[in-house]
Scaffold this motif. Structure first.
Motif, PDB file in Angstrom:
ATOM      1  N   CYS A 160       0.832  -1.206   0.000  1.00  0.00           N
ATOM      2  CA  CYS A 160       0.000   0.000   0.000  1.00  0.00           C
ATOM      3  C   CYS A 160       0.867   1.257   0.000  1.00  0.00           C
ATOM      4  O   CYS A 160       0.517   2.259  -0.629  1.00  0.00           O
ATOM      5  CB  CYS A 160      -0.935  -0.002   1.207  1.00  0.00           C
ATOM      6  N   MET A 161       1.980   1.211   0.704  1.00  0.00           N
ATOM      7  CA  MET A 161       2.912   2.324   0.711  1.00  0.00           C
ATOM      8  C   MET A 161       3.437   2.586  -0.699  1.00  0.00           C
ATOM      9  O   MET A 161       3.595   3.740  -1.125  1.00  0.00           O
ATOM     10  CB  MET A 161       4.081   2.017   1.654  1.00  0.00           C
ATOM     11  N   ALA A 162       3.709   1.523  -1.444  1.00  0.00           N
ATOM     12  CA  ALA A 162       4.196   1.661  -2.815  1.00  0.00           C
ATOM     13  C   ALA A 162       3.175   2.382  -3.692  1.00  0.00           C
ATOM     14  O   ALA A 162       3.542   3.213  -4.538  1.00  0.00           O
ATOM     15  CB  ALA A 162       4.515   0.283  -3.396  1.00  0.00           C
ATOM     16  N   GLN A 163       1.903   2.088  -3.497  1.00  0.00           N
ATOM     17  CA  GLN A 163       0.866   2.797  -4.252  1.00  0.00           C
ATOM     18  C   GLN A 163       0.814   4.266  -3.839  1.00  0.00           C
ATOM     19  O   GLN A 163       0.723   5.159  -4.695  1.00  0.00           O
ATOM     20  CB  GLN A 163      -0.504   2.149  -4.016  1.00  0.00           C
ATOM     21  N   TYR A 164       0.900   4.510  -2.537  1.00  0.00           N
ATOM     22  CA  TYR A 164       0.901   5.897  -2.033  1.00  0.00           C
ATOM     23  C   TYR A 164       2.056   6.698  -2.609  1.00  0.00           C
ATOM     24  O   TYR A 164       1.922   7.896  -2.880  1.00  0.00           O
ATOM     25  CB  TYR A 164       0.948   5.858  -0.501  1.00  0.00           C
ATOM     26  N   HIS A 165       3.208   6.072  -2.831  1.00  0.00           N
ATOM     27  CA  HIS A 165       4.361   6.764  -3.401  1.00  0.00           C
ATOM     28  C   HIS A 165       4.299   6.868  -4.917  1.00  0.00           C
ATOM     29  O   HIS A 165       4.708   7.877  -5.505  1.00  0.00           O
ATOM     30  CB  HIS A 165       5.652   6.033  -3.015  1.00  0.00           C
ATOM     31  N   ALA A 166       3.824   5.806  -5.565  1.00  0.00           N
ATOM     32  CA  ALA A 166       3.842   5.765  -7.030  1.00  0.00           C
ATOM     33  C   ALA A 166       2.886   6.778  -7.655  1.00  0.00           C
ATOM     34  O   ALA A 166       3.222   7.409  -8.674  1.00  0.00           O
ATOM     35  CB  ALA A 166       3.492   4.353  -7.517  1.00  0.00           C
ATOM     36  N   LEU A 167       1.718   6.959  -7.072  1.00  0.00           N
ATOM     37  CA  LEU A 167       0.695   7.791  -7.722  1.00  0.00           C
ATOM     38  C   LEU A 167       1.061   9.283  -7.755  1.00  0.00           C
ATOM     39  O   LEU A 167       0.820   9.939  -8.775  1.00  0.00           O
ATOM     40  CB  LEU A 167      -0.658   7.547  -7.063  1.00  0.00           C
ATOM     41  N   PRO A 168       1.640   9.880  -6.709  1.00  0.00           N
ATOM     42  CA  PRO A 168       2.103  11.263  -6.864  1.00  0.00           C
ATOM     43  C   PRO A 168       3.211  11.413  -7.906  1.00  0.00           C
ATOM     44  O   PRO A 168       3.274  12.429  -8.616  1.00  0.00           O
ATOM     45  CB  PRO A 168       2.609  11.624  -5.463  1.00  0.00           C
ATOM     46  N   ILE A 169       4.090  10.407  -8.013  1.00  0.00           N
ATOM     47  CA  ILE A 169       5.107  10.446  -9.072  1.00  0.00           C
ATOM     48  C   ILE A 169       4.435  10.425 -10.433  1.00  0.00           C
ATOM     49  O   ILE A 169       4.794  11.190 -11.345  1.00  0.00           O
ATOM     50  CB  ILE A 169       6.087   9.266  -8.926  1.00  0.00           C
ATOM     51  N   ALA A 170       3.436   9.555 -10.580  1.00  0.00           N
ATOM     52  CA  ALA A 170       2.691   9.488 -11.842  1.00  0.00           C
ATOM     53  C   ALA A 170       1.990  10.810 -12.129  1.00  0.00           C
ATOM     54  O   ALA A 170       1.954  11.273 -13.278  1.00  0.00           O
ATOM     55  CB  ALA A 170       1.671   8.349 -11.778  1.00  0.00           C
ATOM     56  N   LEU A 171       1.451  11.432 -11.098  1.00  0.00           N
ATOM     57  CA  LEU A 171       0.778  12.719 -11.265  1.00  0.00           C
ATOM     58  C   LEU A 171       1.770  13.787 -11.719  1.00  0.00           C
ATOM     59  O   LEU A 171       1.470  14.609 -12.600  1.00  0.00           O
ATOM     60  CB  LEU A 171       0.113  13.115  -9.945  1.00  0.00           C
ATOM     61  N   ARG A 172       2.958  13.774 -11.145  1.00  0.00           N
ATOM     62  CA  ARG A 172       3.990  14.730 -11.540  1.00  0.00           C
ATOM     63  C   ARG A 172       4.384  14.543 -13.013  1.00  0.00           C
ATOM     64  O   ARG A 172       4.631  15.513 -13.737  1.00  0.00           O
ATOM     65  CB  ARG A 172       5.221  14.543 -10.651  1.00  0.00           C
ATOM     66  N   ILE A 173       4.427  13.286 -13.462  1.00  0.00           N
ATOM     67  CA  ILE A 173       4.824  12.984 -14.839  1.00  0.00           C
ATOM     68  C   ILE A 173       3.697  13.249 -15.827  1.00  0.00           C
ATOM     69  O   ILE A 173       3.904  13.861 -16.882  1.00  0.00           O
ATOM     70  CB  ILE A 173       5.296  11.512 -14.939  1.00  0.00           C
ATOM     71  N   ARG A 174       2.489  12.825 -15.472  1.00  0.00           N
ATOM     72  CA  ARG A 174       1.355  12.921 -16.394  1.00  0.00           C
ATOM     73  C   ARG A 174       0.721  14.314 -16.402  1.00  0.00           C
ATOM     74  O   ARG A 174       0.214  14.769 -17.418  1.00  0.00           O
ATOM     75  CB  ARG A 174       0.292  11.868 -16.030  1.00  0.00           C
ATOM     76  N   LYS A 175       0.699  14.968 -15.242  1.00  0.00           N
ATOM     77  CA  LYS A 175       0.070  16.283 -15.123  1.00  0.00           C
ATOM     78  C   LYS A 175       1.014  17.236 -14.388  1.00  0.00           C
ATOM     79  O   LYS A 175       0.769  17.652 -13.255  1.00  0.00           O
ATOM     80  CB  LYS A 175      -1.265  16.169 -14.377  1.00  0.00           C
ATOM     81  N   PRO A 176       2.136  17.587 -15.024  1.00  0.00           N
ATOM     82  CA  PRO A 176       3.171  18.366 -14.325  1.00  0.00           C
ATOM     83  C   PRO A 176       2.693  19.723 -13.825  1.00  0.00           C
ATOM     84  O   PRO A 176       3.133  20.179 -12.762  1.00  0.00           O
ATOM     85  CB  PRO A 176       4.273  18.506 -15.382  1.00  0.00           C
ATOM     86  N   LYS A 177       1.817  20.383 -14.559  1.00  0.00           N
ATOM     87  CA  LYS A 177       1.343  21.703 -14.127  1.00  0.00           C
ATOM     88  C   LYS A 177       0.483  21.584 -12.874  1.00  0.00           C
ATOM     89  O   LYS A 177       0.628  22.376 -11.928  1.00  0.00           O
ATOM     90  CB  LYS A 177       0.554  22.377 -15.247  1.00  0.00           C
ATOM     91  N   VAL A 178      -0.409  20.608 -12.846  1.00  0.00           N
ATOM     92  CA  VAL A 178      -1.242  20.375 -11.667  1.00  0.00           C
ATOM     93  C   VAL A 178      -0.366  20.088 -10.462  1.00  0.00           C
ATOM     94  O   VAL A 178      -0.563  20.645  -9.365  1.00  0.00           O
ATOM     95  CB  VAL A 178      -2.220  19.203 -11.911  1.00  0.00           C
ATOM     96  N   PHE A 179       0.625  19.224 -10.646  1.00  0.00           N
ATOM     97  CA  PHE A 179       1.489  18.855  -9.535  1.00  0.00           C
ATOM     98  C   PHE A 179       2.282  20.061  -9.037  1.00  0.00           C
ATOM     99  O   PHE A 179       2.353  20.322  -7.830  1.00  0.00           O
ATOM    100  CB  PHE A 179       2.448  17.738  -9.959  1.00  0.00           C
ATOM    101  N   ALA A 180       2.866  20.812  -9.969  1.00  0.00           N
ATOM    102  CA  ALA A 180       3.738  21.934  -9.596  1.00  0.00           C
ATOM    103  C   ALA A 180       2.965  23.063  -8.935  1.00  0.00           C
ATOM    104  O   ALA A 180       3.463  23.692  -7.988  1.00  0.00           O
ATOM    105  CB  ALA A 180       4.464  22.453 -10.832  1.00  0.00           C
ATOM    106  N   GLU A 181       1.750  23.329  -9.375  1.00  0.00           N
ATOM    107  CA  GLU A 181       1.005  24.479  -8.871  1.00  0.00           C
ATOM    108  C   GLU A 181       0.099  24.152  -7.689  1.00  0.00           C
ATOM    109  O   GLU A 181      -0.037  24.970  -6.773  1.00  0.00           O
ATOM    110  CB  GLU A 181       0.176  25.080 -10.013  1.00  0.00           C
ATOM    111  N   LYS A 182      -0.515  22.968  -7.692  1.00  0.00           N
ATOM    112  CA  LYS A 182      -1.529  22.670  -6.685  1.00  0.00           C
ATOM    113  C   LYS A 182      -1.030  21.803  -5.532  1.00  0.00           C
ATOM    114  O   LYS A 182      -1.619  21.813  -4.453  1.00  0.00           O
ATOM    115  CB  LYS A 182      -2.730  21.986  -7.350  1.00  0.00           C
TER     116      LYS A 182
END
Length: 411
Positions: free
Chosen positions: A167-189
């Motif tokens: 479960c920890m791996a999922q908690y870590h992987a998804l923000p990384i995916a968000l940073r890669i897939r939606k960099p503006k959302v991640f950087a600003e929000k």
């Protein structure tokens, strides 16, 4: 103990009740002194009037800053920690769910490792930018939802440890995916709310000196006064303090939203009929920050897993984490070619020696004898450390941590 009042709880929870309205509530303390430090946890029995006029009971948890303890208000810096935790619920989880849905996952596959959210605020003033004593975060009551908290005096077995790491791996992987897939959302929000947290900056010089003295005295007991060994371990504490003072972490393969406090008391499990854990929830994201996710792995394993289980299964548990991490990236269509297992192990070897002093220090907090803890939250202070010096369970656990850490070259 008098229970702190939550002023105007209605305005916080009503927007999350699907048309329902809070009519009244009662509250009691959820945790005992020694089970929680950076906040004040209340169990709330809420009476909700539904749109059809029926009155229903809704069990909730209200999380307040440490309003009853001035020392912990100073140390845990609610002006930062409350905002960080609120953003996990307000922004991070909804954005992760959008990412998963966009990748074609069905609703029953969405990330569920946090409690259900029922609103938050940092002040009664809607225009406030600074946290005050009317801050509150409201969540589902996980105990009533069928989840059980661990026992800080009983370390996890292999089954629990493997489930936590997956479960920890999922908690870590998804923000990384968000940073890669939606960099503006991640950087600003998201990124602005997860800066480095350094508890040392809020401690006075005398408190820090007392803690250093305590650590040395503990190590003298654990190592039988082996000066060379004590010196090596104290160097790891210095490395950890230096890490806390570093600039913000740069984006990297292993950089994610790290919980930084994942130990027994911050993980709750649901069990099947055979008393085997099936799902879990992570709580208490107050000191979450943007860093290498290996900090969470090492802290959890060495703070919360039975020493014999850890010694026999260290590599197996790392593999379980890695496999789950890769699976969760692939599920949201993020390329994983750069994430070799060898590279992951190298990151464990890089971060492990920095992080290992953290669970060593926390051992006295985790295994504190209940009889040394005060009855009232306002009476909690750092004397918990000296009161438990030499306790056999603590000395043995610290010795076990050092033995296993040496075996796997983390010291």
């Amino acid at each position: 103990m008098s229970v702190p009042e939550i002023v105007d709880l209605k305005s916080v929870v009503d927007p999350h009740l699907n048309g329902g309205e809070l009519q009244a509530y009662t509250a009691r303390y959820l945790t005992k002194p020694g089970d929680n430090y950076g906040s004040c946890m209340l169990a709330v029995a809420a009476r909700i009037k539904q749109p059809n006029a029926l009155i229903e009971e809704l069990p909730l948890i209200a999380k307040l800053p440490p309003v009853t303890n001035e020392l912990f208000w100073q140390i845990f810096q609610p002006e930062r920690t409350c905002i960080t935790e609120n953003k996990m619920y307000e922004i991070v989880v909804p954005e992760i769910h959008r990412l998963q849905l966009d990748a074609g996952l069905s609703k029953d596959k969405l990330f569920t490792a946090l409690p259900k959210y029922y609103g938050s605020r940092i002040s009664l003033d809607p225009n406030a930018t600074k946290v005050d004593r009317d801050a509150v975060l409201v969540q589902e009551n996980l105990q009533v939802s069928g989840y059980r908290a661990g026992n800080r005096h009983q370390m996890f077995d292999f089954v629990h440890a493997k489930l936590v790491l997956e479960c920890m791996a999922q908690y870590h992987a998804l923000p990384i995916a968000l940073r890669i897939r939606k960099p503006k959302v991640f950087a600003e929000k998201i990124r602005p709310h997860f800066n480095r947290f350094n508890m040392n900056t809020s401690m006075g010089d005398q408190m820090k000196e007392d803690m250093r003295k305590e650590i040395r005295e503990d190590l003298e007991l654990v190592t039988n006064n082996n000066d060379d060994e004590i010196g090596d371990i104290l160097e790891k504490f210095q490395q950890y303090d230096a890490w806390l003072e570093q600039p913000e972490a740069a984006d990297g393969l292993y950089t994610s939203l790290v919980h930084c406090d994942l130990w027994i008391n911050n993980i709750m499990f649901k069990y099947d009929d055979q008393n085997q854990p099936t799902t879990l929830k992570f709580v208490d994201f107050q000191i979450a920050q943007y860093e290498s996710f290996v900090h969470d792995i090492i802290f959890f394993l060495f703070s919360s897993v039975d020493a014999n289980v850890l010694e026999d299964n260290f590599e197996n548990l790392l593999e379980a984490y890695y496999d789950a991490f890769i699976h969760n990236l692939k599920e949201v269509q993020v390329p994983t070619d750069d994430y070799s297992y060898e590279g992951f192990v190298n990151e464990v070897r890089r971060v492990g020696p920095i992080e290992i002093s953290h669970p060593l220090f926390m051992t006295k907090v985790i295994l504190a004898d209940n009889s040394t803890l005060p009855e009232d939250f306002k009476d909690m202070d750092m004397s918990i450390l000296s009161k438990n010096r030499g306790l056999k369970t603590i000395t043995k656990r610290m010795s076990d941590i050092l033995r296993v850490a040496k075996k796997f070259k983390l010291i």
